[in-house]
Design a protein around this motif. Sequence first.
Motif, PDB file in Angstrom:
ATOM      1  N   ILE A   1     -66.691  32.278  20.480  1.00 36.99           N
ATOM      2  CA  ILE A   1     -66.063  31.763  21.697  1.00 36.99           C
ATOM      3  C   ILE A   1     -65.395  32.901  22.447  1.00 36.99           C
ATOM      4  N   SER A   2     -64.656  33.723  21.709  1.00 36.86           N
ATOM      5  CA  SER A   2     -63.939  34.793  22.391  1.00 36.86           C
ATOM      6  C   SER A   2     -64.916  35.840  22.925  1.00 36.86           C
ATOM      7  N   ALA A   3     -66.023  36.053  22.220  1.00 37.01           N
ATOM      8  CA  ALA A   3     -67.007  37.033  22.711  1.00 37.01           C
ATOM      9  C   ALA A   3     -67.604  36.562  24.036  1.00 37.01           C
ATOM     10  N   PHE A   4     -67.860  35.251  24.139  1.00 36.79           N
ATOM     11  CA  PHE A   4     -68.406  34.736  25.398  1.00 36.79           C
ATOM     12  C   PHE A   4     -67.382  34.869  26.520  1.00 36.79           C
ATOM     13  N   ARG A   5     -66.099  34.601  26.179  1.00 36.52           N
ATOM     14  CA  ARG A   5     -65.075  34.730  27.210  1.00 36.52           C
ATOM     15  C   ARG A   5     -64.976  36.180  27.666  1.00 36.52           C
ATOM     16  N   ARG A   6     -65.021  37.101  26.691  1.00 36.26           N
ATOM     17  CA  ARG A   6     -64.985  38.521  27.041  1.00 36.26           C
ATOM     18  C   ARG A   6     -66.150  38.891  27.944  1.00 36.26           C
ATOM     19  N   ALA A   7     -67.335  38.365  27.604  1.00 38.51           N
ATOM     20  CA  ALA A   7     -68.521  38.683  28.399  1.00 38.51           C
ATOM     21  C   ALA A   7     -68.323  38.232  29.847  1.00 38.51           C
ATOM     22  N   GLY A   8     -67.743  37.023  30.003  1.00 37.38           N
ATOM     23  CA  GLY A   8     -67.488  36.522  31.354  1.00 37.38           C
ATOM     24  C   GLY A   8     -66.513  37.417  32.102  1.00 37.38           C
ATOM     25  N   ASP A   9     -65.419  37.768  31.417  1.00 39.10           N
ATOM     26  CA  ASP A   9     -64.411  38.638  32.029  1.00 39.10           C
ATOM     27  C   ASP A   9     -65.018  39.970  32.435  1.00 39.10           C
ATOM     28  N   LEU A  10     -65.809  40.532  31.525  1.00 35.45           N
ATOM     29  CA  LEU A  10     -66.385  41.855  31.782  1.00 35.45           C
ATOM     30  C   LEU A  10     -67.318  41.790  32.984  1.00 35.45           C
ATOM     31  N   ALA A  11     -68.109  40.718  33.068  1.00 31.97           N
ATOM     32  CA  ALA A  11     -69.033  40.580  34.198  1.00 31.97           C
ATOM     33  C   ALA A  11     -68.257  40.552  35.509  1.00 31.97           C
ATOM     34  N   THR A  12     -67.138  39.791  35.516  1.00 29.05           N
ATOM     35  CA  THR A  12     -66.304  39.739  36.720  1.00 29.05           C
ATOM     36  C   THR A  12     -65.769  41.127  37.057  1.00 29.05           C
ATOM     37  N   ALA A  13     -65.267  41.816  36.029  1.00 29.02           N
ATOM     38  CA  ALA A  13     -64.684  43.140  36.258  1.00 29.02           C
ATOM     39  C   ALA A  13     -65.743  44.100  36.787  1.00 29.02           C
ATOM     40  N   MET A  14     -66.956  44.007  36.247  1.00 27.97           N
ATOM     41  CA  MET A  14     -68.017  44.897  36.698  1.00 27.97           C
ATOM     42  C   MET A  14     -68.407  44.593  38.139  1.00 27.97           C
ATOM     43  N   GLU A  15     -68.413  43.299  38.468  1.00 28.68           N
ATOM     44  CA  GLU A  15     -68.740  42.910  39.837  1.00 28.68           C
ATOM     45  C   GLU A  15     -67.691  43.464  40.792  1.00 28.68           C
ATOM     46  N   CYS A  16     -66.419  43.380  40.366  1.00 31.05           N
ATOM     47  CA  CYS A  16     -65.323  43.895  41.172  1.00 31.05           C
ATOM     48  C   CYS A  16     -65.436  45.395  41.379  1.00 31.05           C
ATOM     49  N   ARG A  17     -66.097  46.058  40.446  1.00 26.98           N
ATOM     50  CA  ARG A  17     -66.227  47.508  40.576  1.00 26.98           C
ATOM     51  C   ARG A  17     -67.572  47.858  41.199  1.00 26.98           C
ATOM     52  N   CYS A  18     -68.106  46.908  41.941  1.00 24.30           N
ATOM     53  CA  CYS A  18     -69.301  47.141  42.754  1.00 24.30           C
ATOM     54  C   CYS A  18     -70.555  47.416  41.938  1.00 24.30           C
ATOM     55  N   TYR A  19     -70.643  46.890  40.741  1.00 27.14           N
ATOM     56  CA  TYR A  19     -71.863  47.107  39.960  1.00 27.14           C
ATOM     57  C   TYR A  19     -72.952  46.184  40.481  1.00 27.14           C
ATOM     58  N   THR A  20     -74.086  46.754  40.838  1.00 30.58           N
ATOM     59  CA  THR A  20     -75.184  45.928  41.353  1.00 30.58           C
ATOM     60  C   THR A  20     -76.482  46.266  40.642  1.00 30.58           C
ATOM     61  N   GLY A  21     -76.382  46.809  39.438  1.00 27.20           N
ATOM     62  CA  GLY A  21     -77.596  47.195  38.723  1.00 27.20           C
ATOM     63  C   GLY A  21     -77.854  48.678  38.887  1.00 27.20           C
ATOM     64  N   GLY A  22     -78.984  49.126  38.406  1.00 30.88           N
ATOM     65  CA  GLY A  22     -79.258  50.561  38.344  1.00 30.88           C
ATOM     66  C   GLY A  22     -79.597  51.192  39.681  1.00 30.88           C
TER      67      GLY A  22
END
Lengths: 276, 291
Positions: free
Chosen positions: A211-232
């Motif tokens: 459960i916590s790993a999935f929550r972390r994954a969600g958080d990380l995805a948000t954080a990456m989006e906030c840092r303008c990650y759009t793929g390679g």
Amino acid sequence: MKMDITFGQYVEGHSILHRLDPRAKLIIAILYVVAIFLASNVYSFALIVLSAVLITVLSGISPMIIGRGIKPVLILIVFTAVINIFFVRGEHLLVGFYFIRIYREGLVNAAFIVIRIVVLIVCTSLFLTYTTTPIALTDGLEQLLAPLAKIKIPVHEFSMMMTIALRFIPTLIEETEKIMNAQKARGADFSSGGLIKRAKALIPVLVPLFISAFRRAGDLATAMECRCYTGGKGRTRMNVLRAGVKDFVFVIGVIALGAGVVLLNKFAGGFRFGLY
Amino acid sequence: MNEIELKNVSFAYPGDETNPPVRALDNVSLEIEKGSFTAILGHNGSGKSTLARIMCMLDTPEYGSVIIDGRDMTADGITEKDVLDARRKVGMVFQNPDNQIVATIVEEDVAFGCENLGIPSAEIRRRVDEALETVGMTKYARHAPHKLSGGQKQRVAIAGVIAMRRECIIFDESTAMLDPMGRREVLETIDKLNEEGITVVLITHYMEEATRADRVYVLNDGRVLTSGTPSDVFSDPETLWNASLDVPQTTELLYKLRQRGLDVPLDVFDPEKCAKVIRDALKKKKTADGA
């Protein structure tokens, strides 16, 4: 408590092997494996062993550590050696005792195979795991395989996944410990009972961990989006790998080794390796 | 000039079979001036994290408009690229320091955002060194993030945001999971950034943290309960208490003393100064009583 978790078996150091470009090391490792498999007589095997010793010395890694690396495959080595000794049939019978028949060819084959496996493990791990951090290896692999992106293979995505996995291993290990301690405090018992009972005892650890790993994954995805990650696409790198003279010297060295092995196979005699 | 402006923003999380939809924001309007320090206060579930997500354009509001640096991001014809452009201006630092660090080496993580922007390598290198210097983490550039303390990790995350040269940074309860040491480190860094001209939005439920802001918005059940300078907002503790929020401890003490008839101001947030104010008031009272 802060644990010191080392991934793989990376050994800190500043030897020339540590400083090689990870891409060069990947290429070298592949070529080296080819060279090992090309060797087929005493002289070419001697050359391989010599080169392995040279690489070990260059790496500056203690033989103790390398020995530890061989341990897990010791059974495999002994097993193949025994099979070769007892089951290879040849012309020169050494021992004939009822059904046990040991031929000279069997002994030679066993020796060659043992050398082959040992050198294979020692050298690939010296180049790849002992002297290269997993992250450098991932970077090297990404940049080496970058042309494959043209045929729609998601090279960058795979390497990003690897990087994130490596990043979260220690975090999740720490979390597992925390959860286990919490469950122990409530009377959970992880260390007694049979295999099934122990596996069952781990369920209350795995569920919150997932459960916590999935929550972390969600958080990380948000954080990456906030840092303008759009793929390679359109991404640059801070540390660009640059192959230097030493990298080319090493690659050429390994090619020369392969050539030497082939020549020795052809023009030198001695015991030959092969299936009789 | 406003960095971020929200006009009558409403937002609801969609429900499903078992849960009704949750109205997280209800007609919220606020203005965040360029270079200012704004604090957004509210207890859990007051809608403050939703507000942060909307300001970063991670969510789009149901009604109302979000204007970032003069550009209406909720207008028709806004493309993915416009959103990305706006995201280059507004960065966010999250609550859990572990879940926002991507790379296995500190400096690689700080570089991550710049790499996404496609900045040339040499420039990234320069910015990363500068950002690490600003947050005081240069010494740890080559360390593994999981070996750092919470406050240090959070400073690495901040470095990652400032390396992208953002004009505005939103801190979404970035100090909530830290120990007092870590909190102080992060708050000092935030103050420093604001002094350097970066617009700061600090979302928190620690009242003491809000006292350093130029402007405070208090959220309750998805609405703006009250706003103003910290002195304005905290001079009316009853409103905050009714919304089950706290006021800074100094304010609470001064407020209670005032009810007992001691003539003290309410807007003194520094404990030392607060003590002095009380001492002076007591002296004055004594001479008045004596006379």
